[in-house]
Design an enzyme around this catalytic site. Structure first.
Site, PDB file in Angstrom:
ATOM      1  CB  ILE A 141      -0.940   0.006   1.216  1.00  0.00           C
ATOM      2  CG1 ILE A 141      -1.804  -1.266   1.232  1.00  0.00           C
ATOM      3  CG2 ILE A 141      -1.824   1.253   1.207  1.00  0.00           C
ATOM      4  CD1 ILE A 141      -2.629  -1.437   2.486  1.00  0.00           C
ATOM      5  CB  CYS A 142       0.962   4.351   0.029  1.00  0.00           C
ATOM      6  SG  CYS A 142       1.463   6.069  -0.263  1.00  0.00           S
ATOM      7  CD  GLN A 143       7.841   4.716   2.156  1.00  0.00           C
ATOM      8  OE1 GLN A 143       7.347   4.428   3.242  1.00  0.00           O
ATOM      9  NE2 GLN A 143       8.882   5.528   2.046  1.00  0.00           N
ATOM     10  N   GLY A 145       3.724  -0.342  -1.356  1.00  0.00           N
ATOM     11  CA  GLY A 145       3.589  -0.956  -2.666  1.00  0.00           C
ATOM     12  C   GLY A 145       4.856  -0.808  -3.488  1.00  0.00           C
TER      13      GLY A 145
END
Length: 353
Positions: A141-143, A145
């Protein structure tokens, strides 16, 4: 001079709605809590793995969620009704989470390679060893990811499937203010002589990207009497937004330089420690979920992943909303997240309505 009856009526309605809002806020419990039972099953230098409990999994491949280091991970389990963890468990998955924890002074000198090669790899190895599974499915998720994509390029043999959620890939794509600002800062002093970055400073930076959002949102809350459940979700998200953890100085500076400034993930030449990262080495099925209205990670940045994946291994789904909404909104709970759970279980990803 007498005031207009219409104005007086509007002001009185506004005052009543404001009192209603304040009374309901006082009724809410404060503080972040996990809503799905879990326990810490592994700890390494402050980094923890949380194992969620409550259902008997039917899928043989466990799921490891890799959240961003920039925010606390509670947002994936805010309430029973607004929980990515719960939706995955309902789809039959055994769920684990990398919890980066609160850093100390020693963390300031840790480089980005340490987080990728030591922390993330030790997490995957622990789950493989403790469960006897042959592979692990990653949800980044986000960073987190971005970290997961890097890890998948190095160790595809340890992974079954990968889901990237609101994940920046091409850090120069789109019209995001965060990317533009980040490119104008010299991070070399912080990388050479690292100090940890206070979480409050990170919070202030995020708030400055859209400074009037909170004010306008609060006005809408006063004008429209929302339910207590909706207000509770808003309060929990607000608490999460304002609780950014401190950031490890050197790793933070390296991430900003290598990804935001030099855009190495897509331009090539990304070297972390002894390893070179190449998205072409991600040879596992990938599901890319991103939000069309994301102001932190523009859709062009996340959507760029398609150009680096084999067509028969790549699936994407988009959400007409914002960065956090894809994880916590009622609509995402009904559509995006169940489809993600089905895809991880080996079923066809359903296009949300």
């Amino acid at each position: 001079m007498s005031s207009s009856p219409g104005i007086e009526s509007e002001l009185e309605t506004f005052r009543k709605n404001y009192r209603h809002l304040i009374d309901n806020i006082r009724r809410l419990e404060s503080g972040q809590n996990w809503h799905t039972p879990n326990e810490i099953c592994f700890n390494f230098e402050g980094m923890k793995i949380r194992e969620f409990r409550g259902t008997t999994p039917s899928c043989p491949t466990p799921v490891l969620i890799v959240y961003s280091h920039v925010n606390l991970p509670h947002v994936i389990d805010l309430t029973e009704q607004h929980s990515m963890v719960r939706r995955l468990m309902e789809a039959g998955h055994k769920v684990y989470l990398v919890d980066w924890g609160q850093i100390n002074g020693e963390a300031r000198t840790r480089d980005l390679a340490r987080y990728l090669h030591d922390y993330l790899d030790k997490s995957v190895n622990f789950i493989l060893d403790s469960t006897g599974a042959k592979r692990v499915n990653l949800v980044g998720i986000c960073q987190g990811g971005t970290f997961s994509l890097c890890y998948a390029s190095l160790h595809p043999e340890k992974l079954g499937r990968l889901v990237t959620v609101v994940t920046p890939v091409d850090f120069h794509a789109g019209d995001g203010v965060l990317s533009k600002w980040a490119r104008k800062i010299d991070y070399s002093p912080l990388e050479s002589n690292p100090v940890n970055i206070p979480g409050g400073l990170i919070t202030l930076f995020f708030q400055s990207l859209r400074p009037y959002d909170d004010m306008m949102r609060n006005i809408r809350l006063i004008r429209n009497r929302v339910s207590l459940d909706s207000l509770e979700l808003t309060a929990l998200v607000d608490q999460w937004v304002f609780e950014c953890p401190d950031q490890p100085g050197r790793a933070f500076a390296q991430f900003m330089r290598l990804f935001y400034q030099e855009n190495r993930l897509v331009r090539g030449g990304l070297q972390l420690g002894e390893h070179r990262i190449d998205l072409g080495n991600v040879r596992i099925p990938v599901l890319n979920l991103y939000a069309n209205g994301d102001h932190l990670v523009p859709k062009e940045s996340s959507g760029a992943l398609k150009g680096f994946m084999e067509a028969d291994r790549y699936t994407e789904m988009t959400y007409d909303g914002g960065h956090v909404g894809l994880m916590v909104s009622a609509r995402a709970q009904r559509t995006i997240l169940p489809a993600m759970g089905a895809w991880l279980a080996g079923q066809t990803a359903l296009r949300p309505s």
